[in-house]
Write a protein that holds these residues in place. Structure first.
Motif, PDB file in Angstrom:
ATOM      1  N   LEU A 112       0.829  -1.200   0.000  1.00  0.00           N
ATOM      2  CA  LEU A 112       0.000   0.000   0.000  1.00  0.00           C
ATOM      3  C   LEU A 112       0.865   1.252   0.000  1.00  0.00           C
ATOM      4  CD1 LEU A 112      -2.665   1.559   0.268  1.00  0.00           C
ATOM      5  CD2 LEU A 112      -2.558   1.150   2.738  1.00  0.00           C
ATOM      6  N   MET A 113       1.878   1.284   0.843  1.00  0.00           N
ATOM      7  CA  MET A 113       2.733   2.458   0.940  1.00  0.00           C
ATOM      8  C   MET A 113       3.518   2.695  -0.352  1.00  0.00           C
ATOM      9  SD  MET A 113       2.116   3.830   3.789  1.00  0.00           S
ATOM     10  CE  MET A 113       1.316   3.432   5.335  1.00  0.00           C
ATOM     11  N   ALA A 114       3.947   1.611  -0.990  1.00  0.00           N
ATOM     12  CA  ALA A 114       4.671   1.751  -2.250  1.00  0.00           C
ATOM     13  C   ALA A 114       3.776   2.342  -3.328  1.00  0.00           C
ATOM     14  CB  ALA A 114       5.209   0.392  -2.691  1.00  0.00           C
ATOM     15  N   ARG A 115       2.527   1.908  -3.371  1.00  0.00           N
ATOM     16  CA  ARG A 115       1.598   2.441  -4.376  1.00  0.00           C
ATOM     17  C   ARG A 115       1.301   3.912  -4.098  1.00  0.00           C
ATOM     18  NH1 ARG A 115       1.026   2.808  -8.944  1.00  0.00           N
ATOM     19  NH2 ARG A 115      -0.905   2.556 -10.088  1.00  0.00           N
ATOM     20  N   LEU A 116       1.167   4.276  -2.818  1.00  0.00           N
ATOM     21  CA  LEU A 116       0.933   5.683  -2.463  1.00  0.00           C
ATOM     22  C   LEU A 116       2.117   6.545  -2.872  1.00  0.00           C
ATOM     23  CD1 LEU A 116      -0.746   5.385   1.066  1.00  0.00           C
ATOM     24  CD2 LEU A 116      -1.834   6.042  -1.090  1.00  0.00           C
ATOM     25  N   ALA A 117       3.327   5.995  -2.773  1.00  0.00           N
ATOM     26  CA  ALA A 117       4.507   6.756  -3.198  1.00  0.00           C
ATOM     27  C   ALA A 117       4.446   7.035  -4.691  1.00  0.00           C
ATOM     28  CB  ALA A 117       5.781   5.990  -2.847  1.00  0.00           C
ATOM     29  N   ASP A 118       4.016   6.043  -5.484  1.00  0.00           N
ATOM     30  CA  ASP A 118       3.887   6.244  -6.927  1.00  0.00           C
ATOM     31  C   ASP A 118       2.811   7.275  -7.256  1.00  0.00           C
ATOM     32  OD1 ASP A 118       5.867   4.563  -7.912  1.00  0.00           O
ATOM     33  OD2 ASP A 118       4.585   2.790  -7.820  1.00  0.00           O
ATOM     34  N   ILE A 119       1.765   7.334  -6.432  1.00  0.00           N
ATOM     35  CA  ILE A 119       0.626   8.217  -6.716  1.00  0.00           C
ATOM     36  C   ILE A 119       0.849   9.623  -6.176  1.00  0.00           C
ATOM     37  CG2 ILE A 119      -1.808   8.649  -6.173  1.00  0.00           C
ATOM     38  CD1 ILE A 119      -2.272   5.657  -6.304  1.00  0.00           C
ATOM     39  N   LEU A 120       1.237   9.720  -4.901  1.00  0.00           N
ATOM     40  CA  LEU A 120       1.299  11.022  -4.230  1.00  0.00           C
ATOM     41  C   LEU A 120       2.619  11.747  -4.440  1.00  0.00           C
ATOM     42  CD1 LEU A 120      -0.416  10.106  -0.835  1.00  0.00           C
ATOM     43  CD2 LEU A 120      -1.446  11.131  -2.864  1.00  0.00           C
ATOM     44  N   GLY A 121       3.638  11.027  -4.885  1.00  0.00           N
ATOM     45  CA  GLY A 121       4.952  11.654  -5.039  1.00  0.00           C
ATOM     46  C   GLY A 121       5.935  11.050  -4.060  1.00  0.00           C
ATOM     47  N   ARG A 122       7.063  10.603  -4.587  1.00  0.00           N
ATOM     48  CA  ARG A 122       8.007   9.860  -3.755  1.00  0.00           C
ATOM     49  C   ARG A 122       8.724  10.744  -2.748  1.00  0.00           C
ATOM     50  NH1 ARG A 122       9.272   7.201  -9.511  1.00  0.00           N
ATOM     51  NH2 ARG A 122       7.567   5.698  -9.455  1.00  0.00           N
ATOM     52  N   LYS A 123       9.032  11.967  -3.123  1.00  0.00           N
ATOM     53  CA  LYS A 123       9.706  12.851  -2.177  1.00  0.00           C
ATOM     54  C   LYS A 123       8.815  13.144  -0.987  1.00  0.00           C
ATOM     55  CE  LYS A 123      11.839  17.413  -1.677  1.00  0.00           C
ATOM     56  NZ  LYS A 123      12.301  18.647  -2.357  1.00  0.00           N
ATOM     57  N   ARG A 124       7.547  13.437  -1.239  1.00  0.00           N
ATOM     58  CA  ARG A 124       6.627  13.740  -0.143  1.00  0.00           C
ATOM     59  C   ARG A 124       6.500  12.552   0.814  1.00  0.00           C
ATOM     60  NH1 ARG A 124       3.851  16.292  -4.538  1.00  0.00           N
ATOM     61  NH2 ARG A 124       3.706  18.546  -4.225  1.00  0.00           N
ATOM     62  N   VAL A 125       6.318  11.376   0.247  1.00  0.00           N
ATOM     63  CA  VAL A 125       6.155  10.184   1.079  1.00  0.00           C
ATOM     64  C   VAL A 125       7.437   9.904   1.865  1.00  0.00           C
ATOM     65  CG1 VAL A 125       5.822   7.682   1.001  1.00  0.00           C
ATOM     66  CG2 VAL A 125       4.374   9.174  -0.390  1.00  0.00           C
ATOM     67  N   ALA A 162       6.982   2.772   4.118  1.00  0.00           N
ATOM     68  CA  ALA A 162       6.857   3.821   3.094  1.00  0.00           C
ATOM     69  C   ALA A 162       8.206   4.305   2.573  1.00  0.00           C
ATOM     70  CB  ALA A 162       6.078   4.999   3.665  1.00  0.00           C
ATOM     71  N   GLY A 163       9.218   4.363   3.430  1.00  0.00           N
ATOM     72  CA  GLY A 163      10.485   4.973   3.057  1.00  0.00           C
ATOM     73  C   GLY A 163      11.273   4.286   1.960  1.00  0.00           C
ATOM     74  N   PRO A 164      11.621   2.995   2.108  1.00  0.00           N
ATOM     75  CA  PRO A 164      12.455   2.338   1.091  1.00  0.00           C
ATOM     76  C   PRO A 164      11.863   2.334  -0.314  1.00  0.00           C
ATOM     77  CG  PRO A 164      12.485   1.081   3.126  1.00  0.00           C
ATOM     78  CD  PRO A 164      11.451   2.156   3.306  1.00  0.00           C
ATOM     79  N   PRO A 165      10.569   1.997  -0.516  1.00  0.00           N
ATOM     80  CA  PRO A 165      10.037   2.045  -1.893  1.00  0.00           C
ATOM     81  C   PRO A 165      10.073   3.441  -2.503  1.00  0.00           C
ATOM     82  CG  PRO A 165       8.588   0.756  -0.475  1.00  0.00           C
ATOM     83  CD  PRO A 165       9.561   1.454   0.415  1.00  0.00           C
ATOM     84  N   ALA A 166       9.788   4.457  -1.686  1.00  0.00           N
ATOM     85  CA  ALA A 166       9.821   5.827  -2.196  1.00  0.00           C
ATOM     86  C   ALA A 166      11.240   6.229  -2.587  1.00  0.00           C
ATOM     87  CB  ALA A 166       9.265   6.791  -1.151  1.00  0.00           C
ATOM     88  N   THR A 471       6.331   0.560  -6.766  1.00  0.00           N
ATOM     89  CA  THR A 471       5.536  -0.648  -6.583  1.00  0.00           C
ATOM     90  C   THR A 471       6.428  -1.882  -6.643  1.00  0.00           C
ATOM     91  OG1 THR A 471       3.578   0.397  -7.538  1.00  0.00           O
ATOM     92  CG2 THR A 471       3.607  -2.002  -7.477  1.00  0.00           C
ATOM     93  N   ALA A 472       7.335  -1.931  -7.627  1.00  0.00           N
ATOM     94  CA  ALA A 472       8.272  -3.052  -7.717  1.00  0.00           C
ATOM     95  C   ALA A 472       9.173  -3.104  -6.489  1.00  0.00           C
ATOM     96  CB  ALA A 472       9.118  -2.928  -8.983  1.00  0.00           C
ATOM     97  N   ALA A 473       9.611  -1.933  -6.031  1.00  0.00           N
ATOM     98  CA  ALA A 473      10.424  -1.884  -4.822  1.00  0.00           C
ATOM     99  C   ALA A 473       9.624  -2.369  -3.619  1.00  0.00           C
ATOM    100  CB  ALA A 473      10.927  -0.459  -4.584  1.00  0.00           C
TER     101      ALA A 473
END
Length: 605
Positions: A112-125, A162-166, A471-473
């Motif tokens: 879930l957190m990885a998908r949110l990073a793709d959607i909301l922006g990786r820097k923000r997450v 959330a951190g590593p995938p972002a 997401t892959a991460a």
């Protein structure tokens, strides 16, 4: 914007086969125009998002602290477990929850957190995760009982999910395939093992001289500083997403993600999030990991009725999640990722490696040194410190050989290293000098962990388009977290079955016999990894003339082997190329990387 377009248009080079699609793309309006100037296409050049080489080095270093969040937190508390046991008056399975509570939440929410990073922006997450981690590390330092402490550990774990995938998503987008990317990814990969070593160093010093809670205050300070500094150091989401979008659009593909990252756009994207899949994956994985972790302290172990019930329900929900992902239009985890040749087997090997690394060997190494050898925390820290040097060397070597040596060979070496380490522990007599078997066991373990991390992480990123990097991460990281949780649960249950739950006052001979059973379990898991690595088909990464999707540019295309998959609302075509390994790649992304690797420059208005 029109003025900027005219100014850059004046610098546009003549149309050639490599840059013609890019020039045509300049005729359309794009919100990314205000963010992207000139994109250097030399894969060995510094990415344009960095102002200087110093900026690049600092950024990669700070990104490496994302995987270090998990390993540093667990490593620091591993060393402090005997002290924590006395402080909270807990033992056995209850003590293992100090570690497992974190893995439970991290492993169940990474997707879930990885998908949110793709959607909301990786820097923000990523910035939110650093800040979140710091806040809950601080809160843990004031907890007075183990239940409250473990609960705060669980809440802190959202940051670890959330951190590593972002962070790895940021690197995956801004670096084209090449040796420079290999070095950046190797430095990032070093964050996990070196974070663990940093954790035990901090733990040894703090536990010995300041008290174990000083560990938490130190981590809170470090990540609090990073959360603030990252605002100025990390490349903006607008720039990194714009680069990926404009390169793909330049060769006629569809835009991957909206570049305008305001909250209105984010809310629109969130409407399409796979909420059913998020609930199913989180609940299913949480129940599954909980059953594994709780089994060691249950009255009848694995035979306890409520353990069996929770485990079965968890497996059923995970199965329902997989079925749902095959059906839903905007999947949380696109199932076509698992169809890429070698991906499923690569994740299985990473799973085996991390069961050994964090699930068995590291967990019982600190316990063995302090409970059997009677080392103090500071002496235990000194005994494990050489792993840091080995980790640095292995990652440097990986950075310089991944474009030469195929990943399947490096993964086989990693599995053999895991086996060697496990055998050295399993065959180790009770009374023997540290240098004879313990030292080489620690060194070979780091070799296995670093090589497996580099190969698995690079491969999982190289096979997906830019909008699915995080997401892959996430899939890669959920694999490592599940492996650690299952490894700790299984090995703890094995040891408990031999020596019982109460280890306080047990003679070293009894503890040694129990720990040795866990080490033999690690030997078996490593054996599975070695056999599996012989069938892995992963080539070199970042070789000259190679695209970002794996083993090299195909010479011909088997048009009849095309098949269509869906990623959100965008249709992506995956083409099977007629080479020896029948590779499946995304042609838009492959051509985009071909453009990036050319010796021209793409000028984007």
């Amino acid at each position: 914007m029109a003025a900027d377009r005219a100014a850059i248009g004046a610098r546009t080079p003549p149309v050639t086969g490599a840059n013609a699609p890019a020039i045509e793309a300049q005729d359309e309006e794009d919100a990314s125009d205000i963010y992207v100037g000139v994109i250097s296409t030399d894969p060995e050049a510094r990415p344009p998002v960095f102002k200087s080489t110093v900026h690049e080095l600092v950024c990669v270093l700070m990104l490496a602290f994302a995987p270090a969040m998990n390993s540093a937190g667990q490593g620091s508390l591993q060393l402090a477990l005997p002290t924590i046991s006395k402080y909270f008056e807990i033992e056995g399975a209850a003590l293992s929850w100090t570690i497992t509570s974190y893995s439970l939440v991290t492993g169940s929410t990474i997707l879930l957190m990885a998908r949110l990073a793709d959607i909301l922006g990786r820097k923000r997450v990523l910035l939110i995760s650093y800040g979140w981690y710091a806040v809950f590390a601080l809160i843990q330092g004031f907890m007075k009982n183990d239940i409250a402490f473990d609960s705060m550990r669980g809440l802190q774990a959202f940051a670890g999910a959330a951190g590593p995938p972002a962070a790895v998503g940021i690197l995956g987008v801004i670096y084209p395939a090449g040796r420079r990317k290999n070095m950046a990814m190797a430095a990032f990969a070093a964050g996990a093992p070196l974070g663990f070593i940093m954790g035990i160093v901090i733990s040894g010093i703090c536990t010995e001289f300041l008290g174990w809670k000083a560990i938490l205050f130190f981590l809170a300070t470090v990540y609090g500083i990073f959360a603030i500094a990252g605002i100025f150091v990390f490349p903006s989401d607008e720039v990194s997403f714009a680069i990926a979008n404009r390169i793909v659009k330049a060769i006629g593909g569809q835009g991957l993600v909206p570049v305008k990252r305001d909250w209105t756009t984010n809310l629109m994207l969130l409407k399409n999030l796979d909420y059913v899949g998020a609930v199913l994956s989180t609940i299913g994985l949480m129940l599954f990991i909980f059953a594994l972790a709780e089994s060691g302290g249950a009255s009848s172990g694995w035979g306890t009725p409520y353990i069996i019930a929770i485990l079965i329900v968890g497996i059923l929900i995970v199965g329902l999640f997989v079925a749902w992902e095959c059906y839903v239009k905007n999947p949380l985890m696109p199932m076509f990722i698992w169809k890429y040749p070698g991906f499923a087997l690569c994740m299985l090997l990473v799973f085996c490696g991390w069961m050994n690394f964090q699930g068995v060997l590291i967990y019982f190494t600190s316990m063995s040194m302090q409970n059997i050898r009677k080392y103090s925390p500071i002496l235990t820290m000194a005994a494990m410190l050489p792993q840091a040097t080995t980790g640095i060397v292995v990652n440097i070597v990986a950075a310089f050989v991944m474009h030469i040596i195929p990943g399947r060979i490096l993964m086989t070496i990693a599995m053999c290293a895991f086996m060697t380490s496990a055998l050295l522990w399993a065959l180790q007599p009770l009374h023997i000098t540290y240098w004879a078997m313990t030292f080489p066991a620690l060194m070979t373990l780091v070799v296995g962990a670093d090589l497996a991390y580099n190969v698995g992480n690079q491969f999982s990123l190289s096979i997906v388009p830019p909008n699915l990097k995080s997401t892959a991460a996430g899939i890669f990281n959920v694999t490592t977290q599940l492996a650690a949780s299952i490894g700790i649960a299984a090995s703890t249950a094995i040891v408990t079955s031999q020596i019982g739950i109460d280890i306080e006052g047990q003679p070293p001979e009894v503890l040694h016999r129990g720990y040795r059973c866990a080490y033999w379990f690690a030997v078996g898991v490593a054996g599975v990894g070695i056999v599996g690595s012989l069938f892995l088909k992963v080539g070199t990464q970042g070789a000259k003339g190679q695209s970002d999707n794996g083993e090299g540019k195909p010479a011909s295309v088997d048009v009849g082997a095309k098949q269509k998959e869906t990623i959100g609302d965008d249709e992506q075509i995956h083409t099977s190329f007629a080479d020896d390994r029948d590779r499946i790649v995304n042609p838009d992304v492959a051509v985009a990387n071909d453009i990036v690797e050319s010796k021209e420059k793409i000028y984007i208005a």
